[in-house]
Design a protein around this motif. Structure first.
Motif, PDB file in Angstrom:
ATOM      1  N   ARG A  13       0.799  -1.230   0.000  1.00 16.68           N
ATOM      2  CA  ARG A  13       0.000   0.000   0.000  1.00 16.68           C
ATOM      3  C   ARG A  13       0.828   1.275   0.000  1.00 16.68           C
ATOM      4  O   ARG A  13       0.496   2.260  -0.643  1.00 16.68           O
ATOM      5  CB  ARG A  13      -0.870  -0.107   1.263  1.00 16.68           C
ATOM      6  N   GLY A  14       1.890   1.307   0.812  1.00 19.42           N
ATOM      7  CA  GLY A  14       2.806   2.444   0.777  1.00 19.42           C
ATOM      8  C   GLY A  14       2.321   3.697   1.475  1.00 19.42           C
ATOM      9  O   GLY A  14       2.758   4.801   1.137  1.00 19.42           O
ATOM     10  N   SER A  15       1.488   3.529   2.499  1.00 20.54           N
ATOM     11  CA  SER A  15       1.039   4.750   3.189  1.00 20.54           C
ATOM     12  C   SER A  15       2.179   5.373   4.003  1.00 20.54           C
ATOM     13  O   SER A  15       2.257   6.598   4.149  1.00 20.54           O
ATOM     14  CB  SER A  15      -0.180   4.478   4.073  1.00 20.54           C
ATOM     15  N   ASN A  16       3.078   4.537   4.521  1.00 19.60           N
ATOM     16  CA  ASN A  16       4.249   5.108   5.215  1.00 19.60           C
ATOM     17  C   ASN A  16       5.197   5.775   4.230  1.00 19.60           C
ATOM     18  O   ASN A  16       5.792   6.811   4.537  1.00 19.60           O
ATOM     19  CB  ASN A  16       4.969   4.033   6.030  1.00 19.60           C
ATOM     20  N   GLY A  90       6.863  -1.278   5.246  1.00 20.85           N
ATOM     21  CA  GLY A  90       5.967  -2.348   4.825  1.00 20.85           C
ATOM     22  C   GLY A  90       6.633  -3.265   3.818  1.00 20.85           C
ATOM     23  O   GLY A  90       5.966  -3.809   2.939  1.00 20.85           O
ATOM     24  N   ILE A 110       9.933   0.442  10.117  1.00 14.97           N
ATOM     25  CA  ILE A 110       8.804   0.787  10.990  1.00 14.97           C
ATOM     26  C   ILE A 110       7.982  -0.459  11.238  1.00 14.97           C
ATOM     27  O   ILE A 110       7.706  -1.237  10.316  1.00 14.97           O
ATOM     28  CB  ILE A 110       7.941   1.935  10.421  1.00 14.97           C
ATOM     29  N   HIS A 111       7.637  -0.641  12.517  1.00 12.82           N
ATOM     30  CA  HIS A 111       6.907  -1.847  12.924  1.00 12.82           C
ATOM     31  C   HIS A 111       5.696  -1.429  13.764  1.00 12.82           C
ATOM     32  O   HIS A 111       5.823  -0.567  14.643  1.00 12.82           O
ATOM     33  CB  HIS A 111       7.839  -2.757  13.745  1.00 12.82           C
ATOM     34  N   PRO A 112       4.537  -2.054  13.521  1.00 15.89           N
ATOM     35  CA  PRO A 112       3.315  -1.605  14.197  1.00 15.89           C
ATOM     36  C   PRO A 112       3.099  -2.206  15.578  1.00 15.89           C
ATOM     37  O   PRO A 112       2.038  -2.772  15.865  1.00 15.89           O
ATOM     38  CB  PRO A 112       2.215  -2.022  13.214  1.00 15.89           C
ATOM     39  N   GLU A 176       1.983   5.985  13.009  1.00 17.17           N
ATOM     40  CA  GLU A 176       3.143   5.612  12.178  1.00 17.17           C
ATOM     41  C   GLU A 176       3.522   6.752  11.245  1.00 17.17           C
ATOM     42  O   GLU A 176       4.704   7.025  11.015  1.00 17.17           O
ATOM     43  CB  GLU A 176       2.823   4.364  11.341  1.00 17.17           C
TER      44      GLU A 176
HETATM   45  C1  GRF Z   1       2.689  -0.757   8.424  1.00 18.56           C
HETATM   46  O1  GRF Z   1       1.784  -1.050   9.443  1.00 18.56           O
HETATM   47  C2  GRF Z   1       4.111  -0.947   8.883  1.00 18.56           C
HETATM   48  O2  GRF Z   1       4.295  -0.639  10.229  1.00 18.56           O
HETATM   49  C3  GRF Z   1       4.323  -2.421   8.659  1.00 18.56           C
HETATM   50  O3  GRF Z   1       3.641  -2.708   7.459  1.00 18.56           O
HETATM   51  C4  GRF Z   1       2.592  -1.767   7.269  1.00 18.56           C
HETATM   52  C5  GRF Z   1       2.828  -1.123   5.944  1.00 18.56           C
HETATM   53  O4  GRF Z   1       1.800  -0.235   5.583  1.00 18.56           O
HETATM   54  N1  GRF Z   1       5.739  -2.738   8.646  1.00 18.56           N
HETATM   55  P1  GRF Z   1       2.018   0.746   4.374  1.00 18.56           P
HETATM   56  O5  GRF Z   1       2.354  -0.115   3.156  1.00 18.56           O
HETATM   57  O6  GRF Z   1       3.105   1.691   4.713  1.00 18.56           O
HETATM   58  O7  GRF Z   1       0.692   1.437   4.186  1.00 18.56           O
END
Ligand code: GRF
Length: 217
Positions: A13-16, A90, A110-112, A176
């Protein structure tokens, strides 16, 4: 200080990634995204890179005979981009130790969850099952172990009555999107040092409040 250049590795998805792109678009933000790599063809995050005019490519792990060969291809593309820092956002592949060692203290993830609790997958469901009152997310330097390495920034969010893993995931994700750009900025400003496998952050902006959940009324 010179601008820090980032290579962002994604799988979906790449929201981060978007949060980093948006941060880098601000005039005073000391970093820019030089390259986006996805191991998954068709990842939505690639469209985000395209829309932002950022060089992007797919390096499909399925096209390589070994994890090492995949890591070498990633490493070559990143080196060609001139990136200083690798940001996993992600990215759903485990990287080989050669790659991780080569980018020692120059690769972050990044880890949730509030590491070191709940490494791995299904963090929100596991948080609900454990009955914790706070969940959150962590940005850390990457080491050999799964979701391990010196912690740079964390954000905590409350777990609320009636939460499902989806509602909790949404609350954590919003955090995040703040905590990842913050970590990148601190690194870019030269404020982050790793000492004895913990991170020292050389700034004075520390939170003072105690967080309670539930509140005292
Ligand atoms: C996020 O929850 C991140 O912490 C984890 O994978 C997910 C990726 O989401 N490592 P996105 O692709 O950045 O939307």
């Amino acid at each position: 200080m010179a601008e820090l250049t980032l290579a962002v590795l994604i799988s979906g998805r790449g929201s981060n990634l978007q949060s980093l792109i948006d941060a880098c678009a601000k005039a005073d933000f000391p970093a820019r995204v030089a390259l986006v790599i996805s191991n998954e063809p068709g990842a939505k995050g690639l469209e985000r890179a395209q829309a932002a005019g950022i060089p992007h490519q797919t390096i499909n792990h399925r096209n390589f005979d070994s994890r090492d060969a995949f890591g070498d291809a990633l490493g070559n593309a990143i080196k060609d981009s001139g990136a200083d820092l690798v940001c996993l956002a992600g990215f759903m592949r485990i990287l080989d130790s050669g790659f991780v060692n080569q980018w020692h203290d120059r690769i972050i993830n990044i880890h949730p969850s509030l590491l070191p609790i709940f490494p791995g997958l299904h963090t929100h469901q596991r948080a609900l099952e454990a009955g914790v009152r706070f969940a959150g997310c962590t940005v850390h330097f990457v080491r050999g172990g799964l979701d391990s390495g010196p912690i740079i920034t964390q954000a905590a969010v409350p777990v609320l009555p009636g939460d499902t893993s989806d509602t909790l995931a949404e609350r954590v994700l919003a955090a995040e999107h703040r905590v990842y750009p913050l970590a990148v900025r601190l690194i870019a400003e030269g404020l982050v040092t790793v000492v004895n496998e913990t991170v020292l952050v050389d700034n004075s902006a520390v939170p003072e409040t105690v967080l309670l959940n539930p509140l005292e009324d």
